[in-house]
Design a protein around this motif. Structure first.
Motif, PDB file in Angstrom:
ATOM      1  N   LEU A 114       0.650  -0.653   0.114  1.00 16.07           N
ATOM      2  CA  LEU A 114       0.022  -0.120  -0.115  1.00 16.07           C
ATOM      3  C   LEU A 114       1.296   1.587   0.239  1.00 16.07           C
ATOM      4  O   LEU A 114       1.533   1.129   0.983  1.00 16.07           O
ATOM      5  N   ILE A 115       0.540   1.801  -1.005  1.00 16.18           N
ATOM      6  CA  ILE A 115       1.404   3.526  -1.392  1.00 16.18           C
ATOM      7  C   ILE A 115       0.624   4.389  -0.828  1.00 16.18           C
ATOM      8  O   ILE A 115      -0.680   4.268  -1.748  1.00 16.18           O
ATOM      9  N   SER A 116       0.714   5.330  -0.109  1.00 10.75           N
ATOM     10  CA  SER A 116      -0.258   6.495  -0.158  1.00 10.75           C
ATOM     11  C   SER A 116       0.634   7.727   0.096  1.00 10.75           C
ATOM     12  O   SER A 116       1.237   7.091   1.004  1.00 10.75           O
ATOM     13  N   GLY A 117      -0.172   8.824  -0.160  1.00 12.17           N
ATOM     14  CA  GLY A 117       0.259  10.485   0.693  1.00 12.17           C
ATOM     15  C   GLY A 117      -1.410  11.094  -0.046  1.00 12.17           C
ATOM     16  O   GLY A 117      -1.886  10.821   0.031  1.00 12.17           O
ATOM     17  N   GLU A 118      -1.203  12.342   1.118  1.00 10.55           N
ATOM     18  CA  GLU A 118      -2.262  13.124   0.501  1.00 10.55           C
ATOM     19  C   GLU A 118      -1.505  14.418   0.621  1.00 10.55           C
ATOM     20  O   GLU A 118      -0.243  15.384   1.261  1.00 10.55           O
ATOM     21  N   ARG A 119      -1.839  15.239  -0.603  1.00 13.36           N
ATOM     22  CA  ARG A 119      -1.601  16.563  -1.649  1.00 13.36           C
ATOM     23  C   ARG A 119      -3.066  17.811  -0.543  1.00 13.36           C
ATOM     24  O   ARG A 119      -4.250  17.334  -0.934  1.00 13.36           O
ATOM     25  N   LYS A 120      -2.686  19.106   0.532  1.00 13.16           N
ATOM     26  CA  LYS A 120      -2.999  19.819   0.624  1.00 13.16           C
ATOM     27  C   LYS A 120      -3.258  20.820   0.254  1.00 13.16           C
ATOM     28  O   LYS A 120      -2.339  21.804  -1.152  1.00 13.16           O
ATOM     29  N   ARG A 121      -4.482  21.554   0.203  1.00 10.10           N
ATOM     30  CA  ARG A 121      -4.401  23.226  -0.084  1.00 10.10           C
ATOM     31  C   ARG A 121      -3.146  23.636  -0.546  1.00 10.10           C
ATOM     32  O   ARG A 121      -3.029  23.637   1.549  1.00 10.10           O
ATOM     33  N   GLU A 122      -2.712  24.371  -0.556  1.00 11.64           N
ATOM     34  CA  GLU A 122      -1.762  25.546  -0.157  1.00 11.64           C
ATOM     35  C   GLU A 122      -2.631  26.383   0.754  1.00 11.64           C
ATOM     36  O   GLU A 122      -3.602  26.930   0.219  1.00 11.64           O
ATOM     37  N   GLU A 123      -1.971  27.293   1.523  1.00  7.80           N
ATOM     38  CA  GLU A 123      -2.505  28.103   2.650  1.00  7.80           C
ATOM     39  C   GLU A 123      -3.067  29.080   2.000  1.00  7.80           C
ATOM     40  O   GLU A 123      -1.529  29.825   0.900  1.00  7.80           O
ATOM     41  N   GLU A 124      -3.329  29.716   2.166  1.00  7.73           N
ATOM     42  CA  GLU A 124      -4.031  31.084   0.850  1.00  7.73           C
ATOM     43  C   GLU A 124      -3.526  32.813   1.696  1.00  7.73           C
ATOM     44  O   GLU A 124      -3.643  32.514   3.360  1.00  7.73           O
ATOM     45  N   LYS A 125      -2.328  33.378   0.919  1.00  7.16           N
ATOM     46  CA  LYS A 125      -1.854  34.619   1.981  1.00  7.16           C
ATOM     47  C   LYS A 125      -3.013  35.625   1.608  1.00  7.16           C
ATOM     48  O   LYS A 125      -3.889  35.440   0.597  1.00  7.16           O
ATOM     49  N   GLU A 126      -3.146  36.437   2.259  1.00 10.67           N
ATOM     50  CA  GLU A 126      -4.282  36.807   2.624  1.00 10.67           C
ATOM     51  C   GLU A 126      -4.235  38.662   1.298  1.00 10.67           C
ATOM     52  O   GLU A 126      -2.574  39.014   0.637  1.00 10.67           O
TER      53      GLU A 126
END
Length: 159
Positions: A86-98
């Protein structure tokens, strides 16, 4: 993605895949008694959209999986049930700068996952994984072939 445009609407596998991809990711859609659960749908999407190559060498099996934007600490390589890689990972959304807003968002975010059933001669105790430039390479060594059994000689006694 509309599969009718590509002329693939008659394939049962592809139509099922399209239905799974069209399901919304909110938890309310998994409340249906007849439909698949949220986690199952999410994992199926991840497995359908995570590209991988599998190579066999004389002494090993090599799995090459695209993991764009992930660091090595964000990737899991596990063996389940003694023979499932099992190979897994998660790509998260970058935090938006103001003061910044997205005009277009096309890069994929979410779970990346692949499962592979390992052959009987795979040595699950000798697995290595290296991630470079967004490409994960997992090497599973092969067990040596079993020694051929030598015939057992029985001494014949004279009575």
């Amino acid at each position: 993605m509309d599969l009718r445009i590509m002329g693939l609407e008659s394939s049962p596998l592809l139509s099922t895949l399209q239905q799974m991809m069209e399901l919304s990711d909110d938890k309310s859609s998994s409340a249906s008694l007849n439909g698949p659960g949220h986690t199952y749908v999410r994992d199926a999407k991840a497995m359908a959209t995570t590209p991988a190559d599998v190579k066999e060498y004389p002494n090993s099996y090599v799995f090459v999986v695209d993991m764009p934007g992930l660091k090595s600490g964000d990737i899991k390589v596990q063996v389940e049930d003694d023979n499932v890689l099992l190979i897994s990972g998660e790509r998260k959304r970058e935090e938006e700068k103001e003061g910044t807003k997205y005009l277009r968002m096309e890069r994929r975010i979410g779970k990346l996952m692949r499962k592979f059933v390992l052959p009987d001669n795979a040595n699950t105790d000798a697995i290595s994984a290296v991630c470079q430039d967004g490409v994960l390479t997992v090497t599973v060594n092969k067990l040596p072939p079993p020694e051929p059994k030598k015939p057992k000689t029985i001494e014949v006694k004279i009575a």
